[in-house]
Scaffold this motif. Structure first.
Motif, mmCIF file in Angstrom:
data_model
loop_
_atom_site.group_PDB
_atom_site.id
_atom_site.type_symbol
_atom_site.label_atom_id
_atom_site.label_comp_id
_atom_site.label_asym_id
_atom_site.label_seq_id
_atom_site.Cartn_x
_atom_site.Cartn_y
_atom_site.Cartn_z
ATOM 1 N N GLU A 16 -8.038 0.247 -3.397
ATOM 2 C CA GLU A 16 -6.607 0.362 -3.668
ATOM 3 C C GLU A 16 -5.952 1.473 -2.856
ATOM 4 N N ASP A 17 -6.713 2.522 -2.534
ATOM 5 C CA ASP A 17 -6.145 3.628 -1.767
ATOM 6 C C ASP A 17 -6.191 3.384 -0.264
ATOM 7 N N GLY A 18 -6.635 2.189 0.147
ATOM 8 C CA GLY A 18 -6.689 1.849 1.562
ATOM 9 C C GLY A 18 -8.026 2.110 2.219
ATOM 10 N N SER A 19 -8.976 2.709 1.500
ATOM 11 C CA SER A 19 -10.292 2.984 2.080
ATOM 12 C C SER A 19 -10.959 1.685 2.530
ATOM 13 N N THR A 52 -6.129 6.968 11.964
ATOM 14 C CA THR A 52 -5.381 8.182 11.630
ATOM 15 C C THR A 52 -4.367 8.504 12.720
ATOM 16 N N PHE A 53 -4.790 8.375 13.961
ATOM 17 C CA PHE A 53 -3.911 8.695 15.088
ATOM 18 C C PHE A 53 -2.747 7.711 15.174
ATOM 19 N N ARG A 58 -1.255 3.214 7.255
ATOM 20 C CA ARG A 58 -0.259 3.800 6.350
ATOM 21 C C ARG A 58 0.872 4.355 7.197
ATOM 22 N N LEU A 59 1.694 3.456 7.685
ATOM 23 C CA LEU A 59 2.770 3.868 8.573
ATOM 24 C C LEU A 59 3.797 4.682 7.801
ATOM 25 N N ARG A 63 3.764 -5.972 6.162
ATOM 26 C CA ARG A 63 2.329 -5.797 6.388
ATOM 27 C C ARG A 63 1.628 -7.144 6.199
ATOM 28 N N LEU A 64 0.920 -7.587 7.229
ATOM 29 C CA LEU A 64 0.197 -8.849 7.181
ATOM 30 C C LEU A 64 -1.302 -8.568 7.251
#
Length: 399
Positions: A149-152, A219-220, A244-245, A253-254
């Motif tokens: 859920e946190d994107g991990s 991250t970058f 996570r823009l 988001r697709l």
């Protein structure tokens, strides 16, 4: 959080105690009779069982607190790895079967000392993870990518392909993204390079970020996105949603989808890129290209979607150019020269990231792609910034 970071005295380094397992079995029987219950009611049941167990033989208060958390994680969350997920010092979790769990802290690997109570429990946790994002993993399809859920990011390989038992790798992402300023403070790049990249994003340069596994590409890319001007419409395309823009309101988001059988059609990155072109994007951001979708991405960059970005795995920026050629050839029957011209026309900047033995991530090279020389059969590349081996500094190139 502090108690979660401490070594669980009740469980120790060897895993769950017999006492904890007995309580868990009694709770499972109760829950089967009760049906679906909210979290608070589950916690009440856990407390009742701990009180019962405490009457048999006293349990110290600190151990009761740890036991309560462990039981709740086992029944409602992700069992023994929940503590590791909540530990902000852990950046990666590697599960090599139920008895062997490693973690990465500060770029180094450590054995956690934790274990699952059984292979079945580990498999239950795996199914819990993949089902949340509508993915399927089983003996027939033993490999899957998913996310928390946190994107991990989560990769799963079951026993059909992993000899020693299910293998799970979780790449964690921080709760908040890093800015270019923060990355500059860590030494990942210089202020001059950061200012150049900010201006390049504002000027709608097409940027491709390359690097090895764990070099910080996602991250970058997130940090670069903070400099996309407001008012633009952005479409992101990913195999498993991780980006996570930052500070973007008009964002779609697709995410790709594997076929799960029973008439459910697979949705590929190529499908999503073609669909995105019909959604009036100002920029398209492809999380990572790995196959023939590269050709569609290049064509999107070449058809008025300036300022688009993507990432890919490679050992250097020049190696990434060669990989782009290979992947684009997988996407269509085009002559190599035509593909090279597509790449040269589509990509304005190549940013290559590296990771040293200590685990720190650095911008190694920033190249400008100035075109393709048909006569020489090579790209015209201009080095803008390069990290010197002698002093380890990222320096602006002359000329």
């Amino acid at each position: 959080m502090e108690e979660m970071r401490n070594t669980r005295q009740l469980q120790g380094e060897s895993g769950q105690t017999d006492r904890e397992e007995e309580i868990r079995k009694r709770l499972l029987v109760r829950l089967e009779l009760m049906g679906a219950v909210p979290d608070e009611r589950l916690r009440e049941c856990i407390d009742e069982e701990i009180v019962t167990e405490n009457r048999k033989a006293p349990i110290p208060l600190e151990q009761r607190i740890l036991l309560r958390t462990a039981l709740f994680n086992s029944l409602r969350r992700l069992d023994v790895i929940q503590e590791l997920l909540e530990d902000e010092t852990v950046t990666e979790i590697m599960i090599n079967g139920p008895d062997c769990i490693f973690v990465e802290r500060g770029g180094r690997l450590f054995k956690s000392g934790k274990r699952f109570s059984s292979k079945e429990k580990l498999e239950d946790v795996i199914q819990q993870i993949v089902s949340r994002v509508n993915r399927t993993v089983n003996e027939a399809n033993p490999i899957a990518d998913a996310r928390l859920e946190d994107g991990s990011r989560v990769n799963v390989v079951l026993r059909a392909a992993a000899i020693d038992g299910p293998a799970v790798t979780i790449r964690k992402f921080g709760k908040t993204g890093f800015s270019l300023e923060q990355l500059t403070d860590t030494g990942m790049l210089t202020k001059e390079a950061a200012e150049f990249l900010k201006e390049s994003v504002r000027e709608r340069k097409n940027i491709f970020v390359s690097g090895g596994t764990g070099s910080g590409k996602t991250t970058f890319l997130n940090a670069l996105s903070a400099w996309i001007p407001s008012g633009e419409r952005i479409i992101t395309i990913e195999d498993s949603a991780e980006l996570r823009l930052q500070n973007l309101e008009n964002l779609v988001r697709l995410e790709a989808r594997r076929s799960a059988g029973e008439g459910e059609r697979e949705i590929t990155i190529r499908d999503l890129i073609k669909t995105a072109l019909r959604m009036r994007p100002d920029r398209i951001i492809v999380g990572e290209v790995r196959d023939g979708a590269c050709l569609d991405m290049l064509q999107a960059m070449n058809t008025g979607h300036d300022g688009s970005m993507s990432t890919g795995h490679a050992r250097s920026a020049k190696d990434m150019m060669a990989r782009l050629e290979t992947m684009a050839m997988m996407g269509g029957d085009l002559p190599l020269t035509a593909i090279r011209e597509q790449i040269a026309s589509a990509v304005d900047l190549m940013v290559h990231l590296g990771r040293n033995r200590e685990g720190s991530r650095k911008v190694e090279t920033i190249l400008e792609v100035q075109g393709f020389d048909r006569g020489k059969g090579e790209y015209r590349l201009k080095g803008l910034f390069e990290r010197k081996r002698e002093n380890g500094e990222l320096e602006k190139q002359k000329g």
